[in-house]
Motif scaffolding. Structure first.
Motif, PDB file in Angstrom:
ATOM      1  N   GLY A 278       0.528  -1.342   0.163  1.00 53.16           N
ATOM      2  CA  GLY A 278       0.059   0.134  -0.001  1.00 53.16           C
ATOM      3  C   GLY A 278       0.552   1.346  -0.054  1.00 53.16           C
ATOM      4  O   GLY A 278       1.881   1.543   0.162  1.00 53.16           O
ATOM      5  N   VAL A 279       0.687   2.700  -0.242  1.00 48.78           N
ATOM      6  CA  VAL A 279       0.820   3.714  -0.543  1.00 48.78           C
ATOM      7  C   VAL A 279      -0.123   4.263  -0.667  1.00 48.78           C
ATOM      8  O   VAL A 279      -1.050   4.462  -0.887  1.00 48.78           O
ATOM      9  CB  VAL A 279       1.432   3.507  -1.870  1.00 48.78           C
ATOM     10  CG1 VAL A 279       2.714   4.980  -2.046  1.00 48.78           C
ATOM     11  CG2 VAL A 279       2.743   2.944  -2.563  1.00 48.78           C
TER      12      VAL A 279
ATOM     13  N   VAL B 222       2.092  11.870 -10.181  1.00 48.36           N
ATOM     14  CA  VAL B 222       2.866  11.018  -9.248  1.00 48.36           C
ATOM     15  C   VAL B 222       3.675   9.249 -10.449  1.00 48.36           C
ATOM     16  O   VAL B 222       2.349   9.001 -10.275  1.00 48.36           O
ATOM     17  CB  VAL B 222       2.667  10.274  -7.651  1.00 48.36           C
ATOM     18  CG1 VAL B 222       4.451   9.480  -7.309  1.00 48.36           C
ATOM     19  CG2 VAL B 222       2.890  12.523  -7.150  1.00 48.36           C
ATOM     20  N   GLY B 223       3.868   8.829 -10.604  1.00 44.84           N
ATOM     21  CA  GLY B 223       4.332   7.452 -10.340  1.00 44.84           C
ATOM     22  C   GLY B 223       5.580   6.901  -9.948  1.00 44.84           C
ATOM     23  O   GLY B 223       6.170   7.359  -9.225  1.00 44.84           O
ATOM     24  N   LEU B 224       5.356   5.497 -10.591  1.00 42.28           N
ATOM     25  CA  LEU B 224       6.435   4.512  -8.976  1.00 42.28           C
ATOM     26  C   LEU B 224       7.207   3.169 -10.039  1.00 42.28           C
ATOM     27  O   LEU B 224       5.975   2.517 -10.037  1.00 42.28           O
ATOM     28  CB  LEU B 224       5.740   3.689  -7.663  1.00 42.28           C
ATOM     29  CG  LEU B 224       4.968   4.909  -7.213  1.00 42.28           C
ATOM     30  CD1 LEU B 224       4.171   3.316  -6.032  1.00 42.28           C
ATOM     31  CD2 LEU B 224       6.087   4.942  -5.710  1.00 42.28           C
TER      32      LEU B 224
ATOM     33  N   TYR C 229       5.014   0.221 -10.833  1.00 38.97           N
ATOM     34  CA  TYR C 229       4.071  -0.330 -10.396  1.00 38.97           C
ATOM     35  C   TYR C 229       3.104   0.617 -10.917  1.00 38.97           C
ATOM     36  O   TYR C 229       1.843   0.402 -10.555  1.00 38.97           O
ATOM     37  CB  TYR C 229       4.305  -0.083  -9.505  1.00 38.97           C
ATOM     38  CG  TYR C 229       5.246  -1.170  -9.339  1.00 38.97           C
ATOM     39  CD1 TYR C 229       5.199  -2.758  -8.564  1.00 38.97           C
ATOM     40  CD2 TYR C 229       6.766  -0.989  -8.955  1.00 38.97           C
ATOM     41  CE1 TYR C 229       6.559  -3.751  -9.114  1.00 38.97           C
ATOM     42  CE2 TYR C 229       8.482  -1.924  -9.251  1.00 38.97           C
ATOM     43  CZ  TYR C 229       7.615  -2.879  -8.864  1.00 38.97           C
ATOM     44  OH  TYR C 229       8.699  -3.951  -9.109  1.00 38.97           O
ATOM     45  N   GLN C 230       3.349   1.852 -10.962  1.00 35.14           N
ATOM     46  CA  GLN C 230       1.868   2.767 -11.420  1.00 35.14           C
ATOM     47  C   GLN C 230       2.420   3.877 -12.168  1.00 35.14           C
ATOM     48  O   GLN C 230       3.595   4.912 -11.946  1.00 35.14           O
ATOM     49  CB  GLN C 230       2.081   3.253  -9.601  1.00 35.14           C
ATOM     50  CG  GLN C 230       1.108   5.185  -9.748  1.00 35.14           C
ATOM     51  CD  GLN C 230      -0.588   4.480 -10.191  1.00 35.14           C
ATOM     52  OE1 GLN C 230      -0.957   3.991  -9.821  1.00 35.14           O
ATOM     53  NE2 GLN C 230      -1.135   4.680 -11.285  1.00 35.14           N
ATOM     54  N   ASN C 231       1.975   3.470 -13.300  1.00 37.19           N
ATOM     55  CA  ASN C 231       2.177   5.045 -14.438  1.00 37.19           C
ATOM     56  C   ASN C 231       2.031   6.268 -13.509  1.00 37.19           C
ATOM     57  O   ASN C 231       1.024   6.531 -12.726  1.00 37.19           O
ATOM     58  CB  ASN C 231       0.995   4.789 -15.594  1.00 37.19           C
ATOM     59  CG  ASN C 231       1.185   3.555 -16.168  1.00 37.19           C
ATOM     60  OD1 ASN C 231       2.659   3.752 -16.064  1.00 37.19           O
ATOM     61  ND2 ASN C 231       0.474   3.139 -17.163  1.00 37.19           N
ATOM     62  N   ILE C 232       2.616   7.170 -14.070  1.00 39.68           N
ATOM     63  CA  ILE C 232       2.066   8.615 -13.564  1.00 39.68           C
ATOM     64  C   ILE C 232       0.812   8.827 -13.643  1.00 39.68           C
ATOM     65  O   ILE C 232       0.110   8.734 -14.733  1.00 39.68           O
ATOM     66  CB  ILE C 232       3.477   9.325 -14.454  1.00 39.68           C
ATOM     67  CG1 ILE C 232       3.139  10.981 -13.843  1.00 39.68           C
ATOM     68  CG2 ILE C 232       3.248   9.881 -15.853  1.00 39.68           C
ATOM     69  CD1 ILE C 232       5.080  10.569 -13.556  1.00 39.68           C
ATOM     70  N   THR C 233       0.582   9.427 -12.688  1.00 39.08           N
ATOM     71  CA  THR C 233      -0.800  10.113 -12.650  1.00 39.08           C
ATOM     72  C   THR C 233      -0.761  10.608 -11.425  1.00 39.08           C
ATOM     73  O   THR C 233      -0.587  11.296 -10.893  1.00 39.08           O
ATOM     74  CB  THR C 233      -1.410   8.363 -12.412  1.00 39.08           C
ATOM     75  OG1 THR C 233      -2.775   8.759 -12.300  1.00 39.08           O
ATOM     76  CG2 THR C 233      -1.501   7.659 -10.473  1.00 39.08           C
TER      77      THR C 233
ATOM     78  N   GLU D 145      -3.661   0.420  -2.756  1.00 38.38           N
ATOM     79  CA  GLU D 145      -2.745  -1.054  -3.249  1.00 38.38           C
ATOM     80  C   GLU D 145      -2.402  -1.413  -4.198  1.00 38.38           C
ATOM     81  O   GLU D 145      -3.081  -1.092  -5.450  1.00 38.38           O
ATOM     82  CB  GLU D 145      -4.701  -1.529  -3.054  1.00 38.38           C
ATOM     83  CG  GLU D 145      -5.961  -1.755  -2.104  1.00 38.38           C
ATOM     84  CD  GLU D 145      -6.264  -3.285  -1.810  1.00 38.38           C
ATOM     85  OE1 GLU D 145      -6.361  -5.040  -3.144  1.00 38.38           O
ATOM     86  OE2 GLU D 145      -7.337  -2.761  -1.139  1.00 38.38           O
ATOM     87  N   ILE D 146      -1.292  -1.535  -4.171  1.00 35.63           N
ATOM     88  CA  ILE D 146      -0.197  -1.720  -4.650  1.00 35.63           C
ATOM     89  C   ILE D 146       0.424  -3.482  -4.297  1.00 35.63           C
ATOM     90  O   ILE D 146       0.630  -3.818  -3.123  1.00 35.63           O
ATOM     91  CB  ILE D 146       0.373  -0.733  -4.953  1.00 35.63           C
ATOM     92  CG1 ILE D 146       1.452  -0.541  -6.456  1.00 35.63           C
ATOM     93  CG2 ILE D 146       1.196  -0.410  -3.807  1.00 35.63           C
ATOM     94  CD1 ILE D 146       2.045   0.660  -6.362  1.00 35.63           C
TER      95      ILE D 146
END
Length: 120
Positions: free
Chosen positions: A36-37, A52-54, A61-65, A84-85
Motif C-alpha cells: 500500500g502507498v 506521481v508514478g512508481l 508499478y504505477q503509471n504517472i497519474t 493497494e499496490i
C-alpha cells in the motif's frame, strides 16, 4: 504479519521548471512486500496539480497519474487510506518516485510518500 510504514519526503523548490523529476528510495529489506502507498501533500508548489508514478529498473508499478490518485480522505478508516499496490522489496533495488508538473513552480512543492511494508 509484521507491518512497517516507511516515509520519504519529496521536495522541489519554488522556481523549479516544469518537467519530470526522479527521486529514489530503497525500501526496508527486513520486509518482503509493499502492499500500500499513500501521499500526504504538504504544499502544492502554487500549481494546479502534479502527477506521481512508481517504478524500478524492471517494473512500472504505477503509471504517472494525478497525485489525487494516491491521496485518501482522513474520513475513511486508517486501513482503507492506502492505494493497494504490490511492490516486492529487493535488496539493493531502488524504487523510483517520478514527479511531473506541467507549470513552473511558484512556491515550494512538498509531499510525503508513505509505503506500507509487510512481512509474514
Amino acid at each position: 504479519m509484521k507491518t512497517k510504514y516507511q516515509t520519504v519526503i519529496i521536495k522541489k523548490a519554488s522556481g523549479t521548471e516544469k518537467s519530470r523529476y526522479t527521486d529514489a528510495i530503497e525500501l526496508d529489506t527486513h520486509f518482503e512486500i509493499c502492499d500500500g502507498v499513500q501521499i500526504h501533500q504538504i504544499t502544492n508548489g502554487g500549481i494546479t496539480f502534479y502527477a506521481v508514478g512508481l517504478e524500478d529498473k524492471s517494473n512500472n508499478y504505477q503509471n504517472i497519474t494525478h497525485v489525487d490518485d494516491f491521496v485518501c480522505s482522513t474520513s475513511v478508516p486508517i486501513n482503507m487510506r492506502y492505494k493497494e499496490i504490490s511492490i516486492p522489496v529487493i535488496s539493493g533495488e531502488k524504487l523510483e518516485i517520478k514527479t511531473e508538473f506541467y507549470e513552473n513552480l511558484t512556491a515550494d512543492l512538498e509531499y510525503h510518500v508513505v509505503f506500507r511494508l509487510r512481512k509474514k
